[in-house]
Scaffold this motif. Sequence first.
Motif, PDB file in Angstrom:
ATOM      1  N   THR A  58       0.866  -1.173   0.000  1.00 27.94           N
ATOM      2  CA  THR A  58       0.000   0.000   0.000  1.00 27.94           C
ATOM      3  C   THR A  58       0.905   1.226   0.000  1.00 27.94           C
ATOM      4  O   THR A  58       2.114   1.112   0.200  1.00 27.94           O
ATOM      5  CB  THR A  58      -0.872   0.037   1.271  1.00 27.94           C
ATOM      6  OG1 THR A  58       0.015   0.098   2.399  1.00 27.94           O
ATOM      7  CG2 THR A  58      -1.745  -1.181   1.374  1.00 27.94           C
ATOM      8  N   LYS A  62      -2.028  12.006   2.657  1.00 22.93           N
ATOM      9  CA  LYS A  62      -3.292  12.749   2.631  1.00 22.93           C
ATOM     10  C   LYS A  62      -3.626  13.185   1.192  1.00 22.93           C
ATOM     11  O   LYS A  62      -4.757  13.052   0.729  1.00 22.93           O
ATOM     12  CB  LYS A  62      -3.192  13.996   3.537  1.00 22.93           C
ATOM     13  CG  LYS A  62      -4.088  13.885   4.765  1.00 22.93           C
ATOM     14  CD  LYS A  62      -4.392  15.210   5.400  1.00 22.93           C
ATOM     15  CE  LYS A  62      -3.123  15.943   5.891  1.00 22.93           C
ATOM     16  NZ  LYS A  62      -3.403  17.194   6.579  1.00 22.93           N
ATOM     17  N   THR A  73      -4.816  10.260  -0.843  1.00 23.49           N
ATOM     18  CA  THR A  73      -6.224   9.969  -0.575  1.00 23.49           C
ATOM     19  C   THR A  73      -7.123  10.933  -1.359  1.00 23.49           C
ATOM     20  O   THR A  73      -8.083  10.524  -2.002  1.00 23.49           O
ATOM     21  CB  THR A  73      -6.536  10.106   0.931  1.00 23.49           C
ATOM     22  OG1 THR A  73      -5.565   9.340   1.641  1.00 23.49           O
ATOM     23  CG2 THR A  73      -7.923   9.602   1.252  1.00 23.49           C
ATOM     24  N   ASP A  74      -6.756  12.213  -1.309  1.00 22.27           N
ATOM     25  CA  ASP A  74      -7.539  13.208  -2.059  1.00 22.27           C
ATOM     26  C   ASP A  74      -7.583  12.893  -3.548  1.00 22.27           C
ATOM     27  O   ASP A  74      -8.590  13.080  -4.217  1.00 22.27           O
ATOM     28  CB  ASP A  74      -6.934  14.604  -1.893  1.00 22.27           C
ATOM     29  CG  ASP A  74      -7.170  15.154  -0.499  1.00 22.27           C
ATOM     30  OD1 ASP A  74      -7.802  14.437   0.305  1.00 22.27           O
ATOM     31  OD2 ASP A  74      -6.715  16.279  -0.211  1.00 22.27           O
ATOM     32  N   LEU A  75      -6.463  12.431  -4.070  1.00 21.35           N
ATOM     33  CA  LEU A  75      -6.387  12.135  -5.503  1.00 21.35           C
ATOM     34  C   LEU A  75      -7.159  10.880  -5.877  1.00 21.35           C
ATOM     35  O   LEU A  75      -7.446  10.631  -7.033  1.00 21.35           O
ATOM     36  CB  LEU A  75      -4.923  11.948  -5.918  1.00 21.35           C
ATOM     37  CG  LEU A  75      -4.092  13.214  -6.060  1.00 21.35           C
ATOM     38  CD1 LEU A  75      -2.614  12.880  -5.993  1.00 21.35           C
ATOM     39  CD2 LEU A  75      -4.418  13.904  -7.376  1.00 21.35           C
ATOM     40  N   GLY A  76      -7.454  10.069  -4.865  1.00 13.75           N
ATOM     41  CA  GLY A  76      -8.184   8.834  -5.133  1.00 13.75           C
ATOM     42  C   GLY A  76      -7.298   7.693  -5.614  1.00 13.75           C
ATOM     43  O   GLY A  76      -7.798   6.697  -6.117  1.00 13.75           O
ATOM     44  N   PHE A  77      -5.988   7.826  -5.467  1.00 12.59           N
ATOM     45  CA  PHE A  77      -5.109   6.697  -5.802  1.00 12.59           C
ATOM     46  C   PHE A  77      -5.278   5.638  -4.714  1.00 12.59           C
ATOM     47  O   PHE A  77      -5.110   5.939  -3.538  1.00 12.59           O
ATOM     48  CB  PHE A  77      -3.631   7.105  -5.806  1.00 12.59           C
ATOM     49  CG  PHE A  77      -3.235   8.066  -6.895  1.00 12.59           C
ATOM     50  CD1 PHE A  77      -4.164   8.557  -7.794  1.00 12.59           C
ATOM     51  CD2 PHE A  77      -1.909   8.461  -7.016  1.00 12.59           C
ATOM     52  CE1 PHE A  77      -3.793   9.447  -8.800  1.00 12.59           C
ATOM     53  CE2 PHE A  77      -1.531   9.352  -8.019  1.00 12.59           C
ATOM     54  CZ  PHE A  77      -2.464   9.844  -8.903  1.00 12.59           C
ATOM     55  N   GLU A  78      -5.586   4.414  -5.101  1.00 14.05           N
ATOM     56  CA  GLU A  78      -5.795   3.388  -4.085  1.00 14.05           C
ATOM     57  C   GLU A  78      -4.560   2.549  -3.820  1.00 14.05           C
ATOM     58  O   GLU A  78      -4.156   2.364  -2.682  1.00 14.05           O
ATOM     59  CB  GLU A  78      -6.987   2.512  -4.476  1.00 14.05           C
ATOM     60  CG  GLU A  78      -8.278   3.233  -4.123  1.00 14.05           C
ATOM     61  CD  GLU A  78      -9.501   2.603  -4.721  1.00 14.05           C
ATOM     62  OE1 GLU A  78      -9.399   1.470  -5.249  1.00 14.05           O
ATOM     63  OE2 GLU A  78     -10.550   3.265  -4.684  1.00 14.05           O
TER      64      GLU A  78
END
Length: 605
Positions: free
Chosen positions: A3, A15, A18-23
Amino acid sequence: MNTFQELGLNEDLLKAITDLGFETPSEVQDKAIPVLLEKESDLVALAQTGTGKTAAFGFPMLQKIDVDSRTTQGLILSPTRELCLQITNELKLYGKYCKGLNVVAIYGGASITDQAKQVKRGAQIIVATPGRMKDMISRKLVDISKIQYSVLDEADEMLNMGFYEDITDILSHTPEDKSTWLFSATMPKEVSSIAKKFMYDPIEITVGNKNESTSNVSHEYYLVNARDRYQALKRLADANPDIFSVIFCRTKRDTQKVAENLIEDGYSAGALHGDLSQNQRDLVMKSFRNKQIQMLVATDVAARGIDVDDITHVINYQLPDEIETYTHRSGRTGRAGKTGVSMVIVSKSEVRKIKSIERIIKKQFEKKDIPSGMEICEVQLMSLANKIHNTEVSNEIDKYLDSINELFEDTDKDELIKKFFSVEFSRFFNYYQKSKDLAVSDSRDSDGGRDYGKSSDDTRYFINVGRKDGYDWMKLKDFLKEVLELGRDDVFKVDVKDSFSFFNTEKALQEKVLTFFTDYKHDGRFVNVEVSENRGRSGGGRRDKGRGRSDRRSSGGGRRRDDKPRSERRSRRSGDSDRNDRKRSDSPKPRRSKSASDRPRRSRR
Ligand code: ADP
Ligand code: MG
């Protein structure tokens, strides 16, 4: 796969991630980030376009630099202005929680004074194109004598573009003990030699096979007479009504010319090349991103920065001089998990190049024929039918329904449909009905080669499943072979469109195929197969390539304006195009290479 947390990135970056939406990290990120964070080492990473290289060097660099200092610590060199801006924007997003971070883009074609001012405010990271960077160094507008990290992004392309000297010069102003990270899609000799010259014992990372093109891309080539190249391009576009494509030409001049011709012929096209002003290029890219432009005609250099995910087709109007370049081109499609098609229009003299490309990309090309006029009509017609079928009904017309119904009181449904389609289609049919066949046989003996035997013995079928149902040509072929229990070569010329497809079998199999697909259900829906009216060019007769010019004229010239076909894409701005039409057909001299008044038209919606 790790991860992002496990890669060792700090809270500020996590952070932003997370905002970018990369998982999850991409492969190159997974491999590069931990080593770059841990060691002060040089790195060579080979990875295709679209694999997330920016973050692979961006995250570690952001984590390692000192944002409290105003000294320039990181330098990223990239081949084009577009790419330079793209990287700068990405880094700003990645570093949005890194307080005090200042990333500055330096590139030609914009005010050097403004850029110098931004640098002066204290840029920890500079993203630059080599030319402008060198310029700024010589004018002492930047100081890179204290950088700790340098990145050569798209190194192969920078070298292709002749930036070797500039790069050498720029790096000579940087400290010996910095780390250099080189990223490249391919590893030609020049890149390995630059790696040797500038790097000390680099860590090597390869994602996927070296030089292998994206696996979501299928490769097709179309053999045509060289003088039919442009006609062939138009047919490829017409046969793919939902096309969203980049068309590659070899020179700026050809790029401009092809784009102009397409626009004149009513397609939504635009040109992207180095002779345009920055402003023009920005506008074109913006329209392309918004899908106002369906066909972007570009040079290799200018297209380098294009980062658009849903390109359906890459069309090689001409093959590149360097085979390596083909990999870059085809990598523009098949991104973000989607499938794409890379098409090559070749003349006989170039066809052997296909073999060399196959060896390098380790994939087979499928030889296909340029769609015949009638086939295109069928595609356009079915595409229109599908669109109408899927259209949400607007209740705005309710109030007119009574009077319209009255008008059609005596018209039954079939007739109504025919009338309706005739309105849209007569012109298209008329145009293509008289058009010649552009297919050229691969081998000396017109029956041989990969032409799948004598075509008059084939049956062409229409089937109501397509890309939307998850098929590409290979999957559909497999599916047909399986359910019909056929042999390897029994199904051919499989051509998958958005919501329907075509394929051929020998005529002897026709009954078997049609019988099987009476009432056949797959995944809960009826799969319908019909004999296609045109036989996939088979009936049209291949032309003797020796004869040329006069045939060509007769297929084009002097038709009346009324015969002009138009597709379902007829523009809402038809006022404009009509005005253009008039201007063109009134012009006293017919154009030399093509007659303006008889091309199928497509316009932006
Ligand atoms: P490359 O430089 O290898 O061509 P980019 O760095 O431009 O690729 O990344 C391509 C796209 O993928 C960008 O839009 C980027 O925001 C996105 N991306 C990068 N890493 C990830 C990830 N781990 N998960 C999801 N999307 C990602
Ligand atoms: Mg990149």
